[in-house]
Design an enzyme around this catalytic site. Structure first.
Site, PDB file in Angstrom:
ATOM      1  NE  ARG A 153      -3.317   2.538   2.649  1.00  0.00           N
ATOM      2  CZ  ARG A 153      -3.307   3.419   3.657  1.00  0.00           C
ATOM      3  NH1 ARG A 153      -2.612   3.175   4.758  1.00  0.00           N
ATOM      4  NH2 ARG A 153      -3.986   4.542   3.580  1.00  0.00           N
TER       5      ARG A 153
ATOM      6  CG  HIS B  77      -1.299   9.007   3.584  1.00  0.00           C
ATOM      7  ND1 HIS B  77      -1.393   7.654   3.837  1.00  0.00           N
ATOM      8  CD2 HIS B  77      -0.968   9.578   4.768  1.00  0.00           C
ATOM      9  CE1 HIS B  77      -1.119   7.417   5.114  1.00  0.00           C
ATOM     10  NE2 HIS B  77      -0.852   8.570   5.704  1.00  0.00           N
TER      11      HIS B  77
ATOM     12  CD  GLU C  30      -4.993   7.510   9.819  1.00  0.00           C
ATOM     13  OE1 GLU C  30      -4.427   8.548  10.162  1.00  0.00           O
ATOM     14  OE2 GLU C  30      -4.686   6.402  10.286  1.00  0.00           O
TER      15      GLU C  30
ATOM     16  CG  ASN D 185      -5.166   3.300   8.564  1.00  0.00           C
ATOM     17  OD1 ASN D 185      -5.183   2.307   7.826  1.00  0.00           O
ATOM     18  ND2 ASN D 185      -4.717   4.469   8.163  1.00  0.00           N
TER      19      ASN D 185
ATOM     20  CE1 TYR E 224       0.101   2.748  13.448  1.00  0.00           C
ATOM     21  CE2 TYR E 224      -2.013   3.622  12.732  1.00  0.00           C
ATOM     22  CZ  TYR E 224      -0.699   3.289  12.458  1.00  0.00           C
ATOM     23  OH  TYR E 224      -0.192   3.485  11.208  1.00  0.00           O
TER      24      TYR E 224
ATOM     25  CD  GLU F  80      -1.650   4.022   8.075  1.00  0.00           C
ATOM     26  OE1 GLU F  80      -1.470   4.429   9.241  1.00  0.00           O
ATOM     27  OE2 GLU F  80      -1.793   4.781   7.104  1.00  0.00           O
TER      28      GLU F  80
END
Ligand code: GBH
Length: 480
Positions: free
Chosen positions: A74, A120, A166, A306, A308, A377
């Site tokens: 990606r 992005h 995002e 995404n 985290y 991500e």
């Protein structure tokens, strides 16, 4: 029980974070070139002018991916490399197009599927100066639509397209907190311009409309012949109640995820904003016209995720602040009982909690009727060290056991969600293929599974975690 045999795994990056070549072959400036060159905006005062120099190292990057066994890569396109002035009547830079065509071709020759993000965060600077960039829904969405068409046309063999990475970050960090380009906020210590109470909601709406327009172009003009897929990638953390006995904290957890994720996902899947946001924000949240609903509702071929970290959530009493974007609540790493959600990392916002990944996968699947999910991500910086140093020096830095443990925990949690909870994940790309320009943190924080020697000609050295990911997926994916 394991992951399906057609499951794809690999790594992710973004143009401004790795490419460099900022003035090569006709590339124009983006808002990040301007922002990073403004004193005080980036931690180490550095820019993406050179970064990992990936623009001049495509063979090296592809060899690295191949060596690590990646099945999918990606990456994102730099809009101002392709259309330096950005606008729908502005000239296309053929050298920029040729670069990405060559890159995609080489990638495919190496047996790696390209997954392309159109945006992005690196808006052509000219569009920001000319009409306020993302604040201007009409102009921005038409310019994005044309840019998207140019790329669909140029890269017919690409099967996985992402419109925006995002949008929450573009809207909140760019127009509320002011930590990311273009850095607007009501905080006059940070910026002379901006209104945190309104602009982020306006920008979020522009991004959704632009997403809808690009998806329509792809489905009407390209999908029938090229057969690819398109979707949007959303960021979001898991939320645990600070006090599980307090219904107001439990409720605040859903509200936290709605303000972060459903802000974009509800319009995409249901055609309207979440009720909790409408209630708190009133007419600061724009209304969708019937034409916009038509464009946006049903516009995901897959859900780009995404992820985290996780937080404990404590509800707030009383009226929310005008600039509030969280949903009138507090986030933290400790519960009422004093439990810590996970170990500290070099990123103030990130503490690993693999179980949160599984829980969020289930939450999203239930709300959006079990969509096909691509995890676009997931990753971490290293454990925080007590000595004030960012990280151990090379070559010890290659022994990134903390990151290995992170991936083991998160990838296994994802596997459990697929195998035991019926969640439909089909692609996973780890963040990031290599250390790179970490936005407002400059080069201080490293998220790569590959070490990049910035002072040594950008040489790449895979860390231990680069292998761990491949070994994990090899053991988890069913052989056909
Ligand atoms: C990703 O965002 C980005 O897509 C990627 O480019 C980046 O390199 C990667 O993270 C690692 O950071 O207000 O300072 O507390 C992840 C989602 C959401 C994480 C906003 C940081 C708050 C930062 N990000 N969050 S702060």
């Amino acid at each position: 029980m394991s992951l399906p045999s057609d499951f794809l795994w690999g790594f992710a990056t973004a143009a401004y974070q790795i490419e460099g070549g900022f003035d090569q072959d006709g590339r124009g400036p983006s808002i990040w070139d301007t922002f990073s060159k403004t004193p005080g905006k980036v931690a180490d005062g550095k820019t993406g002018d050179v970064a990992c120099d990936s623009y001049n190292n495509i063979d090296q990057d592809i060899a690295l991916l191949k060596n690590l066994g990646a099945k999918v890569y990606r990456f994102s396109i730099s809009w101002p490399r392709v259309i330096p002035l950005g606008g729908r009547d502005d000239p296309v830079n053929e050298a920029g197009i040729a670069h990405y065509q060559k890159f995609v071709q080489r990638l495919q020759e190496a047996g790696i599927a390209p997954m392309v993000t159109l945006y992005h965060w690196d808006l052509p600077d000219n569009l920001d100066k000319k009409y306020g960039g993302l604040l201007n829904k009409e102009e921005f969405s038409l310019d994005f639509e044309r840019y998207a068409r140019v790329m669909f046309e140029a890269l017919p063999t690409v099967k996985h397209w992402i419109t925006f990475n995002e949008p929450w970050c573009s809207a909140v960090l760019g127009y509320n907190v002011g930590l990311h380009a273009p850095g607007r906020t009501s905080n006059r210590d940070v910026s002379a311009e901006g209104d945190s109470s309104t602009e982020c909601w306006t920008v979020g709406h522009s991004l959704l409309v632009a997403h809808g327009k690009a998806v329509k172009v792809y489905r009407d003009e390209f999908k029938p012949k090229n057969g690819g897929e398109i979707g949007i990638t959303l960021n979001g953390d898991w939320a645990e109640p600070w006090d599980p006995e307090d219904p107001a904290d439990v409720e605040a957890c859903d509200r936290k995820i709605e303000f972060a994720i459903s802000w974009f996902a509800d319009p995409v899947y249901f055609g309207h904003y979440p009720e909790s946001m409408r209630k708190q924000l009133g007419d600061r949240l724009p209304e969708f016209t019937p034409e916009e609903v038509e464009l946006i509702k049903g516009s995901n071929d897959f859900y780009g995720m995404n992820h985290y970290t996780a937080n404990y959530i404590k509800h707030k009493e009383g009226e929310p602040e005008p600039a509030d974007f969280l949903g009138n609540l507090e986030t933290g790493f400790y519960s009422k009982a004093g439990e810590n959600i996970g170990p500290e990392t070099q990123s103030v916002w990130l503490r690993p909690s693999p179980i949160g990944f599984r829980k969020l996968l289930v939450w999203l699947s239930k709300r959006y009727n079990f969509p096909k999910i691509y995890v676009t991500e997931n990753g971490t910086s290293e454990a925080k060290r007590g000595d004030g140093e960012a990280e151990p020096p090379f070559p010890e830095i290659l022994e990134d056991d903390f990151r290995c443990e992170y991936f083991r925990g998160y990838i296994n949690a994802m596997k459990d969600a697929v195998v035991e909870d019926g969640v439909n994940v089909r692609i996973y790309t780890a963040w990031s293929l290599m250390d790179n320009f970490e936005w407002a943190e400059g080069y201080v924080t490293r998220f790569g599974v590959t070490y990049v020697d910035y002072d040594g000609g950008q040489k790449r050295h895979p860390k231990k975690s680069a292998r761990v990911i491949g070994d994990l997926f090899t053991s988890l994916i069913k052989t056909a």
